[in-house]
Design a protein around this motif. Structure first.
Motif, PDB file in Angstrom:
ATOM      1  N   MET A 258      -0.373  -0.311  -3.180  1.00 19.36           N
ATOM      2  CA  MET A 258       0.042   0.348  -1.616  1.00 19.36           C
ATOM      3  C   MET A 258       0.056   1.387  -2.420  1.00 19.36           C
ATOM      4  O   MET A 258      -0.174   2.174  -0.763  1.00 19.36           O
ATOM      5  N   VAL A 259       0.139   1.786  -3.120  1.00 16.47           N
ATOM      6  CA  VAL A 259       0.844   3.083  -2.748  1.00 16.47           C
ATOM      7  C   VAL A 259       0.459   4.168  -4.139  1.00 16.47           C
ATOM      8  O   VAL A 259      -0.060   3.665  -5.209  1.00 16.47           O
ATOM      9  N   GLN A 289       6.302  -6.471   7.689  1.00 12.48           N
ATOM     10  CA  GLN A 289       6.343  -4.557   7.665  1.00 12.48           C
ATOM     11  C   GLN A 289       6.039  -4.111   6.397  1.00 12.48           C
ATOM     12  O   GLN A 289       6.312  -2.835   5.789  1.00 12.48           O
ATOM     13  N   ARG A 290       6.367  -4.981   5.244  1.00 12.75           N
ATOM     14  CA  ARG A 290       6.511  -4.730   3.890  1.00 12.75           C
ATOM     15  C   ARG A 290       7.872  -4.225   3.456  1.00 12.75           C
ATOM     16  O   ARG A 290       8.246  -3.006   2.814  1.00 12.75           O
ATOM     17  N   TYR A 291       8.370  -4.306   4.406  1.00  8.39           N
ATOM     18  CA  TYR A 291      10.811  -3.620   4.209  1.00  8.39           C
ATOM     19  C   TYR A 291      11.079  -4.418   3.018  1.00  8.39           C
ATOM     20  O   TYR A 291      11.460  -6.195   3.349  1.00  8.39           O
ATOM     21  N   VAL A 308       8.478   1.569   1.513  1.00  8.22           N
ATOM     22  CA  VAL A 308       8.295   2.574   0.675  1.00  8.22           C
ATOM     23  C   VAL A 308       6.818   3.478   0.974  1.00  8.22           C
ATOM     24  O   VAL A 308       6.263   3.543   1.636  1.00  8.22           O
ATOM     25  N   ARG A 309       7.362   4.718   0.941  1.00 14.90           N
ATOM     26  CA  ARG A 309       6.111   5.841   1.446  1.00 14.90           C
ATOM     27  C   ARG A 309       5.070   6.058   0.187  1.00 14.90           C
ATOM     28  O   ARG A 309       5.584   5.819  -0.477  1.00 14.90           O
ATOM     29  N   ASN A 310       3.448   5.793   0.845  1.00 13.29           N
ATOM     30  CA  ASN A 310       2.942   6.574  -0.148  1.00 13.29           C
ATOM     31  C   ASN A 310       2.506   8.059   0.104  1.00 13.29           C
ATOM     32  O   ASN A 310       1.513   7.987   0.362  1.00 13.29           O
ATOM     33  N   VAL A 319       9.004  10.344   8.588  1.00 11.62           N
ATOM     34  CA  VAL A 319       8.415   8.417   8.428  1.00 11.62           C
ATOM     35  C   VAL A 319       9.283   7.667   8.793  1.00 11.62           C
ATOM     36  O   VAL A 319       9.219   6.346   9.049  1.00 11.62           O
ATOM     37  N   GLY A 322       9.716   7.100  12.359  1.00 13.15           N
ATOM     38  CA  GLY A 322       8.360   5.976  12.629  1.00 13.15           C
ATOM     39  C   GLY A 322       8.075   4.820  12.172  1.00 13.15           C
ATOM     40  O   GLY A 322       8.224   3.684  13.019  1.00 13.15           O
ATOM     41  N   ASN A 323       8.957   4.468  11.145  1.00 10.15           N
ATOM     42  CA  ASN A 323       9.669   3.118  11.056  1.00 10.15           C
ATOM     43  C   ASN A 323      10.581   2.642  10.877  1.00 10.15           C
ATOM     44  O   ASN A 323      10.382   0.876  11.470  1.00 10.15           O
TER      45      ASN A 323
END
Lengths: 701, 297
Positions: A258-259, A289-291, A308-310, A319, A322-323
């Motif tokens: 995804m990144v 949430q894919r954490y 994991v941020r893209n 970020v 927000g998460n």
């Protein structure tokens, strides 16, 4: 650089965000199809590799030849006597053939084929250049990919996994020119959506990876994966106290897909949520949430997560905040479900199962639960030595499906069983009962853990038997690759439990299926024999696969299954012992002895022979040996020591050989013949209790 | 940014992108897709560009005004463009910037989500868009509507306006959103949320709703028989709403559920078919329109 020099080929298919679960498979397919096409193109090349991000599928071929090698082709024409007149002049036939082949008639060669002379056109074909082949090959490559889900977009009729937005195709520094419904290939790629919006020019194939890196795209998925894993471990380590991140491979792949520029970050949630069972929290984090969860040294969940941020570390605090906020809302929901569900005891939820349909023709989940209680009771009653566990197993069957009515399982179907266990414990059910509610779903997949407890084993088995019998009984069974009700998995579960579970169920498949069938009390459309026959046939297929995957040879498996498979545990045992036995000297003896009698025994009407009808002493000798061996083999077989039993059988080779050397089995005298045939039949039966030796392939035969 | 300002900015942005600004459709519905401006216009060859706010009723999501995120009625901002433009994702990201959400300051993700509306016989492929882990938009390329292949393909962008506003205003409850001036979302909608929750879960007259469902179903069929597509579709929407209340009320078992969905879908498909024929007869007039204004081509 000459035109024929080798150069690298770069092909990037630029797409809108590819679903993460498909990226890996698509890249594998890209590699497969590219290999096929390159092979067909006769262009030699070096190493080939595929790379991918959510926005690009990339093929990189090193040292691709600039031209196909020259080839000599040879086409056969008419026979020489037709091609040339008596005085050696070429005929019309020869001229026509030469014209068709594009060679001069004087160039035709004459060569014999099977003693007859024919004319041949022999041509030196110059290899085509890569620059000519690639513009045909690359669009075909795009269209040859197997798409797990295809879509259309805009006004195009082209289908792809997601809309294709650009194509980079470079052979060395040259663009490979082609187009796909108006999407034109070039050297322009796009950078990271937010870190480097806009176009990126690739000068030459070899520059690709570094150019993309400067545009904030790490094209190599392995490199990204490594960055994520290392970053996540470091962040978790920073929490202190031996904390570590739970990096499950599947989630790691998903996140990685995804990144394009991964930056792992650590988030926190309120400690109060730890009151909710750990599996619930983990599922919320992972599925929604894919954490990655963070755990203490002892495995206990900590109030942290890793996302994991893209993107880069810029504005990372926004970020993270927000998460954290999103997770807070999710956890609040989970806690709400947990609180709501506990307002009534698990046992009080059973009644509501009457509102959930198991299958239109098979009744509700309440009907299923009632069948399970009965079936579990019957299996338990026939399974001795688990003192007092039967009552707990029946209680577990009663509660088995109750968690299907809860908010939590409605929201997280994958928590079925887990919630049953948790709510049972809260309601004060016996721990064994609670464990069984979880274990009823084991094994969830091939090779998964098996139930450990008595109640869990019986319940898991009963649940699968009930489903398999129910669906087969109304004519639903897998066809081809379609298996919407997961019947293969159910059959494999039954095999695994009967063959390998700690708790040994002493019943055979046929008896178990029959008990399950009767539980439906006349509700099923197909008769008992037909239903059970179909299931046994189906299980045989699964058993065969399982045994092959366990490493047994094809002929061993076939030989053992031919001798029956009602008890899967015994089937495994027979395969093991036969495999070991095949390496011993006695094996050849048994094999030869069996081979001698088996064929002719097919003519026998009976296996009952009468020693009073013996006419030759070899018959009597064999009979004496046979009586001793049969008794010994019987005793050894009862203890499951098949190899020892077979060693006994091996001693029959000599008396059998003697018999065949001394007498004719097919004697004229009818009564003597029948008696000798019966003797061979009796022998055959004695041999084939564990395996059909005739199905074994022996080297050198 | 006030809630109402967010809606206005989206309208003005999509207006600048050449979209018609339509109005909410005055029949109850569960989603903006059910507005005839989406459902019908996605069918057939004619181009279409439209954007509008759609109040969407979902009785099963009602929470007595007590849940900070879930509500009986929320406001979707819906965009439909046919055929889907090549740069639509960039155009969408620019709309977020218009709302003050700068992509580079956040983590914006396109997470696979293939949308499906069984009652409409419609499905598509696309994503839910995540803003720092929160779903803010549904982004779909329609593949089928009413059981018919979409060609050309429309893109549908559905913003969850309350969600976005909550993120922008930094509030944890939808009811704390500043709607406009000193008026909150709670001031405007809280009472309605409480009453509709009580009604949907406790008070709705099941027999009457079942009866109405059948009446609406009959009337939709009758109107269709007379070639009156849009009136028929209004009754289909009514059927759908009756079904939604019945479901929230717990009056529909799992087995019956499939039956009800099939009944609504059958009608919706018939409407779609009739609409396609109607446009064909009319000669697809929108094919000749210049969407950016000015003189015709």
């Amino acid at each position: 650089m000459t035109a024929d020099a080798r150069r690298d080929l770069l092909f990037e298919i630029g797409v809108e965000e590819v679903p993460s679960r498909f990226l890996g498979g698509l890249l594998d397919d890209l590699a497969r199809q590219a290999a096929v096409l390159l092979e067909e193109s006769h262009l030699p090349s070096g190493e080939m590799a595929v790379y991918g991000t959510p926005r690009r599928l990339t093929l990189y071929v090193k040292d691709l030849a600039g031209r196909q090698p020259d080839r000599v082709t040879k086409s056969r024409g008419p026979a020489a006597k037709i091609a040339f007149s008596a005085d050696g002049q070429p005929t019309k036939a020869a001229q026509g053939f030469a014209r068709g082949q594009g060679v001069g008639v004087e160039e035709l060669q004459v060569q014999p084929v099977d003693g007859v002379d024919y004319v041949f056109a022999v041509k030196q074909v110059g290899g085509r250049p890569a620059s000519e082949l690639l513009p045909e090959l690359l669009p075909r490559l795009v269209q040859s990919l197997n798409l797990p889900k295809a879509m259309r977009w805009g006004s195009l009729s082209l289908k792809f996994i997601r809309p294709i937005r650009w194509l980079v195709a470079l052979y060395g520094d040259q663009v490979v020119p082609f187009q796909l419904e108006g999407i034109v290939s070039g050297r322009t790629s796009l950078g990271h959506r937010t870190l480097h919006p806009g176009e990126v020019t690739i000068a030459t194939a070899g520059d690709y990876f570094e150019t993309m890196r400067r545009a904030s795209v790490i094209v190599d998925q392995a490199e990204r994966r490594q960055l994520i894993a290392a970053g996540a471990e470091q962040l978790a380590g920073g929490v202190g106290g031996g904390a570590r991140v739970k990096l499950d491979d599947e989630l790691l792949d998903e996140v990685n897909n995804m990144v394009e520029w991964p930056t792992p970050f650590l988030g926190h949630f309120a400690e109060e949520y730890l009151a909710v069972p750990g599996e619930v929290l983990e599922t919320t984090m992972k599925v929604h949430q894919r954490y990655f969860p963070v755990v203490a040294a002892d495995g206990r969940l900590l109030p942290y997560f890793i996302g994991v941020r893209n993107g880069s570390t810029q504005h990372l605090a926004t970020v993270v905040a927000g998460n954290e906020k999103v997770l807070r809302a999710r956890l609040a929901d989970a806690r709400f479900f947990w609180d709501e569900d506990r307002k009534t005891a698990l046992a009080d939820k059973v009644e509501a199962l009457s509102y959930i349909v198991f299958h239109e023709k098979l009744g509700t989940l309440l009907d299923k639960a009632e069948r399970l209680e009965k079936l579990v009771g019957e299996i338990s009653a026939r399974t001795p030595g688990e003192g007092g566990q039967a009552g707990l197993a029946i209680r577990a069957a009663h509660l088995a499906k109750a968690d299907q009515t809860t908010h939590m399982v409605y929201e997280f179907p994958e928590l079925q069983g887990v919630m049953g266990r948790e709510y049972a414990l809260v309601a004060g059910e016996a721990p064994e009962t609670a464990t069984a509610l979880y274990e009823q779903y084991l094994p969830r997949y091939y090779g998964d853990a098996l139930p450990e407890s008595f109640a869990g084993t019986v319940l898991s088995l009963a649940d699968r038997l009930d489903s398999l019998v129910g669906f087969f009984g109304i004519g639903i069974q897998p066809t081809g690759s379609a298996d919407p009700y997961g019947q293969r998995r159910q059959a494999l579960g039954i095999i695994a439990i009967l063959a390998q579970a700690r708790v040994r169920i002493p019943l055979g498949l046929r008896e178990l299926l029959s008990l399950a069938y009767r539980g439906y009390g006349g509700r099923l459309e197909r008769g008992e024999e037909e239903t059970i026959g179909a299931i046994l046939e189906f299980i045989r297929g699964r058993l065969e696969n399982t045994l092959r995957e366990a490493g047994f040879t094809y002929d061993t498996v076939q030989a053992v299954l031919a001798a029956g498979y009602n008890r899967p545990a015994d089937v495994f045992e027979r395969c093991r012992q036969l495999t070991a036995f095949r390496g011993t000297p006695e094996f050849a003896e048994v094999y030869a002895a069996y081979g001698r009698v088996a064929n002719i025994a097919q003519k026998a009407a009976s296996h009952r022979y009468n020693p009073a009808l013996f006419v030759h002493e070899a018959e009597g000798e064999l009979h004496t040996a046979l009586e001793r061996v049969a008794a010994a083999a019987h005793r050894l077989r009862a203890h499951g020591d098949y190899q020892a039993a077979w060693r006994e059988l091996a001693t029959l080779r000599a008396p059998i050989d003697r018999l065949f050397e001394s007498v004719m089995i097919m004697e004229k005298e009818e009564s003597v013949k029948e008696n000798r045939l019966a003797l061979t039949k009796y022998l055959t039966n004695l041999f084939t209790a564990e395996a059909d030796w005739g199905m074994l392939t022996v080297a050198g035969e | 940014m006030e809630f109402q300002e967010l809606l206005m900015r989206l309208q003005s942005y999509w207006h600048s992108q050449g979209c018609l600004i339509a109005q909410p459709y005055d029949v109850e519905k569960g989603a903006g897709t059910m507005n005839p401006a989406s459902y019908f216009r996605a069918l057939g060859p004619e181009p279409w560009r439209v954007a509008y706010v759609e109040p969407s009723r979902r009785p099963a999501d009602a929470r007595y005004g007590e849940n900070p995120n879930r509500v009986y009625q929320h406001h979707q901002f819906q965009v439909i463009i046919k055929p889907s433009p090549d740069d639509i994702i960039d155009v969408y990201l620019a709309s977020l910037a218009e709302l003050g959400i700068k992509a580079e300051e956040h983590d914006i993700r396109f997470v696979e989500d293939n949308w499906e509306a069984p009652t409409l016989g419609a499905w598509g492929m696309g994503w839910e868009v995540w803003l720092d882990g929160m779903e803010i938009t549904q982004f779909t390329y329609f593949q089928q509507v009413g059981g018919f292949e979409c060609s050309p393909v429309s893109v549908e962008i559905t913003y969850g306006t309350e969600r976005i506003a909550m993120a922008l205003q930094g509030v944890d409850s939808v009811y704390d959103l500043r709607f406009g001036g000193g008026v909150t979302y709670g001031h405007v909608f809280h009472r309605a949320e409480v009453e509709h929750s009580i009604y949907s879960f406790e008070e709705a007259d099941v027999d009457m709703l079942l009866n109405l469902f059948s009446i609406y179903e009959r009337e939709a069929t009758r109107a269709l028989d007379r070639g009156l597509v849009l009136p028929a579709y209004d009754w289909v929407l009514k059927c759908s709403h009756m079904f939604n209340i019945l479901e929230a009320r717990g009056a529909i078992s799992v087995t019956e559920r499939t039956g009800f969905i099939t009944r609504v879908r059958t009608l919706a498909r018939k409407c779609a078919k009739a609409y396609i024929d109607q446009r064909e007869e009319a000669g697809h007039p929108l094919l000749a329109v210049n969407w950016r204004g000015g003189t015709d081509r």
